[in-house]
Scaffold this motif. Structure first.
Motif, PDB file in Angstrom:
ATOM      1  N   ILE A  89      31.378 -23.170 -27.902  1.00 15.27           N
ATOM      2  CA  ILE A  89      31.485 -21.800 -27.616  1.00 15.27           C
ATOM      3  C   ILE A  89      30.631 -21.273 -26.465  1.00 15.27           C
ATOM      4  N   LEU A  90      31.313 -20.365 -25.314  1.00 18.16           N
ATOM      5  CA  LEU A  90      30.180 -20.150 -24.242  1.00 18.16           C
ATOM      6  C   LEU A  90      30.274 -18.441 -24.353  1.00 18.16           C
ATOM      7  N   PRO A  91      28.879 -17.871 -24.861  1.00 20.17           N
ATOM      8  CA  PRO A  91      28.870 -16.271 -24.967  1.00 20.17           C
ATOM      9  C   PRO A  91      29.463 -15.604 -23.699  1.00 20.17           C
ATOM     10  N   ALA A  92      29.738 -14.419 -23.866  1.00 20.05           N
ATOM     11  CA  ALA A  92      30.349 -13.607 -22.711  1.00 20.05           C
ATOM     12  C   ALA A  92      28.999 -13.165 -22.007  1.00 20.05           C
ATOM     13  N   LYS A  93      29.202 -13.105 -20.674  1.00 18.23           N
ATOM     14  CA  LYS A  93      28.219 -12.833 -19.779  1.00 18.23           C
ATOM     15  C   LYS A  93      27.126 -14.067 -19.712  1.00 18.23           C
ATOM     16  N   ALA A  94      27.329 -15.059 -20.269  1.00 20.50           N
ATOM     17  CA  ALA A  94      26.097 -16.189 -20.329  1.00 20.50           C
ATOM     18  C   ALA A  94      26.260 -16.776 -19.058  1.00 20.50           C
ATOM     19  N   MET A 148      15.266 -21.875 -20.491  1.00 18.25           N
ATOM     20  CA  MET A 148      16.523 -21.694 -19.807  1.00 18.25           C
ATOM     21  C   MET A 148      17.645 -21.526 -20.618  1.00 18.25           C
ATOM     22  N   ALA A 149      17.379 -22.086 -21.797  1.00 17.93           N
ATOM     23  CA  ALA A 149      18.710 -21.842 -22.839  1.00 17.93           C
ATOM     24  C   ALA A 149      18.520 -20.474 -23.342  1.00 17.93           C
ATOM     25  N   GLY A 150      17.409 -19.976 -23.827  1.00 21.00           N
ATOM     26  CA  GLY A 150      17.029 -18.576 -24.236  1.00 21.00           C
ATOM     27  C   GLY A 150      17.510 -17.670 -23.034  1.00 21.00           C
ATOM     28  N   TYR A 151      17.196 -17.956 -21.882  1.00 28.45           N
ATOM     29  CA  TYR A 151      17.522 -16.847 -20.720  1.00 28.45           C
ATOM     30  C   TYR A 151      18.964 -16.750 -20.481  1.00 28.45           C
ATOM     31  N   ALA A 152      19.612 -17.910 -20.609  1.00 29.50           N
ATOM     32  CA  ALA A 152      20.959 -18.059 -20.176  1.00 29.50           C
ATOM     33  C   ALA A 152      22.037 -17.407 -21.230  1.00 29.50           C
ATOM     34  N   ASN A 154      22.305 -14.621 -22.861  1.00 24.09           N
ATOM     35  CA  ASN A 154      22.481 -13.142 -22.798  1.00 24.09           C
ATOM     36  C   ASN A 154      22.473 -12.560 -24.169  1.00 24.09           C
ATOM     37  N   ASN A 155      21.462 -13.086 -24.772  1.00 26.16           N
ATOM     38  CA  ASN A 155      20.998 -12.633 -26.196  1.00 26.16           C
ATOM     39  C   ASN A 155      19.588 -12.445 -26.191  1.00 26.16           C
ATOM     40  N   LYS A 156      19.092 -11.165 -26.951  1.00 29.90           N
ATOM     41  CA  LYS A 156      17.490 -10.959 -26.731  1.00 29.90           C
ATOM     42  C   LYS A 156      16.856 -11.730 -27.687  1.00 29.90           C
ATOM     43  N   TYR A 157      17.517 -12.073 -28.901  1.00 29.74           N
ATOM     44  CA  TYR A 157      16.866 -12.914 -29.711  1.00 29.74           C
ATOM     45  C   TYR A 157      16.567 -14.535 -29.022  1.00 29.74           C
ATOM     46  N   SER A 158      17.426 -14.769 -28.576  1.00 25.35           N
ATOM     47  CA  SER A 158      17.572 -16.175 -27.843  1.00 25.35           C
ATOM     48  C   SER A 158      16.312 -16.204 -26.789  1.00 25.35           C
ATOM     49  N   LEU A 159      16.404 -14.980 -25.975  1.00 26.44           N
ATOM     50  CA  LEU A 159      15.421 -14.818 -25.012  1.00 26.44           C
ATOM     51  C   LEU A 159      14.104 -15.009 -25.630  1.00 26.44           C
ATOM     52  N   ILE A 160      13.656 -14.141 -26.780  1.00 28.84           N
ATOM     53  CA  ILE A 160      12.307 -14.203 -27.172  1.00 28.84           C
ATOM     54  C   ILE A 160      11.969 -15.533 -27.921  1.00 28.84           C
ATOM     55  N   GLY A 161      13.203 -16.340 -28.576  1.00 28.26           N
ATOM     56  CA  GLY A 161      12.763 -17.584 -29.041  1.00 28.26           C
ATOM     57  C   GLY A 161      12.273 -18.621 -27.749  1.00 28.26           C
ATOM     58  N   GLY A 162      13.143 -18.278 -26.515  1.00 22.88           N
ATOM     59  CA  GLY A 162      12.683 -19.071 -25.335  1.00 22.88           C
ATOM     60  C   GLY A 162      11.218 -18.945 -24.952  1.00 22.88           C
ATOM     61  N   LEU A 163      11.008 -17.700 -24.972  1.00 25.34           N
ATOM     62  CA  LEU A 163       9.479 -17.150 -24.399  1.00 25.34           C
ATOM     63  C   LEU A 163       8.627 -17.817 -25.281  1.00 25.34           C
ATOM     64  N   ARG A 164       8.907 -17.521 -26.711  1.00 27.77           N
ATOM     65  CA  ARG A 164       7.703 -18.207 -27.891  1.00 27.77           C
ATOM     66  C   ARG A 164       7.782 -19.577 -27.707  1.00 27.77           C
ATOM     67  N   GLU A 248      23.095 -18.824 -29.940  1.00 32.57           N
ATOM     68  CA  GLU A 248      24.407 -18.903 -29.362  1.00 32.57           C
ATOM     69  C   GLU A 248      24.917 -20.236 -29.110  1.00 32.57           C
ATOM     70  N   TYR A 249      24.112 -21.230 -29.531  1.00 27.73           N
ATOM     71  CA  TYR A 249      24.987 -22.651 -29.227  1.00 27.73           C
ATOM     72  C   TYR A 249      25.566 -23.123 -30.612  1.00 27.73           C
ATOM     73  N   SER A 250      26.663 -24.146 -30.032  1.00 27.35           N
ATOM     74  CA  SER A 250      27.448 -24.592 -31.238  1.00 27.35           C
ATOM     75  C   SER A 250      27.791 -26.109 -30.760  1.00 27.35           C
ATOM     76  N   GLY A 251      28.434 -26.736 -31.506  1.00 25.24           N
ATOM     77  CA  GLY A 251      29.064 -28.094 -31.492  1.00 25.24           C
ATOM     78  C   GLY A 251      27.860 -29.018 -30.838  1.00 25.24           C
ATOM     79  N   MET A 252      28.274 -29.930 -29.798  1.00 21.14           N
ATOM     80  CA  MET A 252      27.231 -30.708 -29.398  1.00 21.14           C
ATOM     81  C   MET A 252      26.013 -30.111 -28.667  1.00 21.14           C
ATOM     82  N   LYS A 253      26.175 -29.208 -27.929  1.00 21.20           N
ATOM     83  CA  LYS A 253      24.782 -28.387 -27.452  1.00 21.20           C
ATOM     84  C   LYS A 253      23.995 -28.066 -28.469  1.00 21.20           C
ATOM     85  N   PHE A 254      24.336 -27.633 -29.636  1.00 21.30           N
ATOM     86  CA  PHE A 254      23.404 -27.145 -30.710  1.00 21.30           C
ATOM     87  C   PHE A 254      22.878 -28.609 -31.205  1.00 21.30           C
ATOM     88  N   ALA A 255      23.598 -29.498 -31.275  1.00 27.75           N
ATOM     89  CA  ALA A 255      23.303 -30.764 -31.938  1.00 27.75           C
ATOM     90  C   ALA A 255      22.252 -31.493 -30.930  1.00 27.75           C
TER      91      ALA A 255
END
Length: 372
Positions: A89-94, A148-152, A154-164, A248-255
């Motif tokens: 799944i690719l999130p909207a506006k990602a 890069m994953a957190g920024y791309a 389009n989710n504030k929680y992902s961005l905070i995780g990437g920055l951390r 926001e990741y699923s499937g093989m990208k999450f794996a």
């Protein structure tokens, strides 16, 4: 010292004896180490995932996986197959390119780092003269993928995780590099083979853990933070930031994120064995046992036993630390982000600098014991 088994030379010679030109034999040999590296790393991950589930179950007085293969040993393979067939799944506006490139940048450098890990005297894929620098530079690529994953996403929680993840990696990368530099200084070489050989003179008493106890502890703590294992798994702390950069990741990208994390754990454990515990060396040198029994070091059957024992020793030492890391995950509480950064910048960095300077002083004062 026992010259060990020259796999490359023996393979090329065997093909040459069959009438194949030496150039063609070398061309056939070239892809084999890469395939072996992928196979060894993948098997290592499957074993670690199975161990994690069994040990965590034992800690919590549960049974763990039992029904997929004997003792549930096929459960990690079943997990991988399940993720393989899940929808991507690719999130909207990602950002689709960065969203895909993120997990790739996390996994590829970790697999490439297996090139410099020796499992025996000649059991290494590539004896690079600057192996330690290569590993440090490759390990510094991973935070870029997480950010890069957190920024791309389009989710504030992902961005905070990437920055951390980026903040955590920067604060631990420097103490880790300084602790390794102290070992390099004693070995007078950046090659992982030379570092192991430098520890091979006096059996267990020649291992670097006795001369670098501070460096060993710093490396272990920094490696746990680098692998994002508890108590340092803040980039994906699900209670605070909904699984962080991988939300926001699923499937093989999450794996791929989990694959990178487990491969990194196995790699770190192997490097601890190489840098501080004599690598493939046994607590009592096999050459010494051979002398006691009156057997020459060049005897073929002794070389086979030595090679097999070397691989076994390397894996035993590495998986002991994998076991400790798993046990800590299910025993210790998670630290806060400010505590984590304080530990990295205010404690580990100055201590690692002191350790490096102390090693330099001891090298000058006691050149025989500290590689002068």
């Amino acid at each position: 010292m026992n010259p060990g088994i020259d796999l490359q030379g023996s393979f090329i010679k065997a093909l040459a004896d069959l009438g194949l030109p030496a150039g063609a034999a070398k061309a056939i040999w070239m892809p084999i180490p890469m395939v072996l590296m992928l196979v060894v790393a993948t098997i290592g991950v499957l074993v670690t995932v199975w161990l994690e589930r069994k040990i965590s179950a034992a800690v919590q007085q549960r049974i763990g996986p039992e029904y997929i293969g004997p003792l549930g040993i096929l459960a990690p393979a079943a997990d991988g197959l399940k993720l393989l067939f899940k929808e991507d799944i690719l999130p909207a506006k990602a950002d689709p390119i960065l969203f895909t490139l993120g997990p790739v940048l996390v996994v590829v450098p970790v697999f490439a780092s297996f090139l410099i890990v020796p499992f025996g005297q000649n059991l290494i894929i590539s004896d690079v003269g600057v192996a330690i620098f290569l590993w440090i530079s490759l390990s510094s690529i991973q935070p870029i993928g997480l950010l890069m994953a957190g920024y791309a996403s389009n989710n504030k929680y992902s961005l905070i995780g990437g920055l951390r993840a980026a903040a955590q990696s920067i604060s631990y990368e420097i103490p880790l590099a300084l602790s390794v530099l102290a070992v390099v200084m004693m070995s007078n070489s950046l090659s992982t083979l030379d570092i192991v050989e430098q520890q091979s003179s006096y059996g267990i008493f020649g291992w670097n853990i006795w001369r670098q106890p501070l460096g060993f502890i710093i490396f272990w703590i920094a490696a746990l933070a680098e692998c994002e294992r508890l108590p340092f798994d803040l980039p994906e702390a699900e209670e605070e930031i909904v699984a962080g950069y991988q939300t926001e990741y699923s499937g093989m990208k999450f794996a791929l994120f989990y694959l990178g994390s487990y491969v990194n754990l196995v790699l770190s454990a192997l490097l601890i064995a190489v840098l501080y515990l004599g690598g493939w060396e046994s607590p009592i040198p096999v050459e010494l046992l051979g002398q006691w029994l009156g057997v020459s070091e060049t005897t073929p059957w002794l070389q086979v036993i030595t090679g097999t024992l070397g691989i076994t020793m390397t894996l035993l030492k590495a998986y002991f630390f994998v076991f400790l890391a798993i046990l800590m995950r299910w025993t210790l509480p998670r630290v806060r982000i400010d505590q984590l950064l304080d530990l990295g910048w205010k404690f580990l960095l100055p201590v690692s600098l002191v350790n490096l300077l102390l090693t330099a002083a001891l090298k000058l004062a006691f050149p025989v014991a500290f590689g002068g």
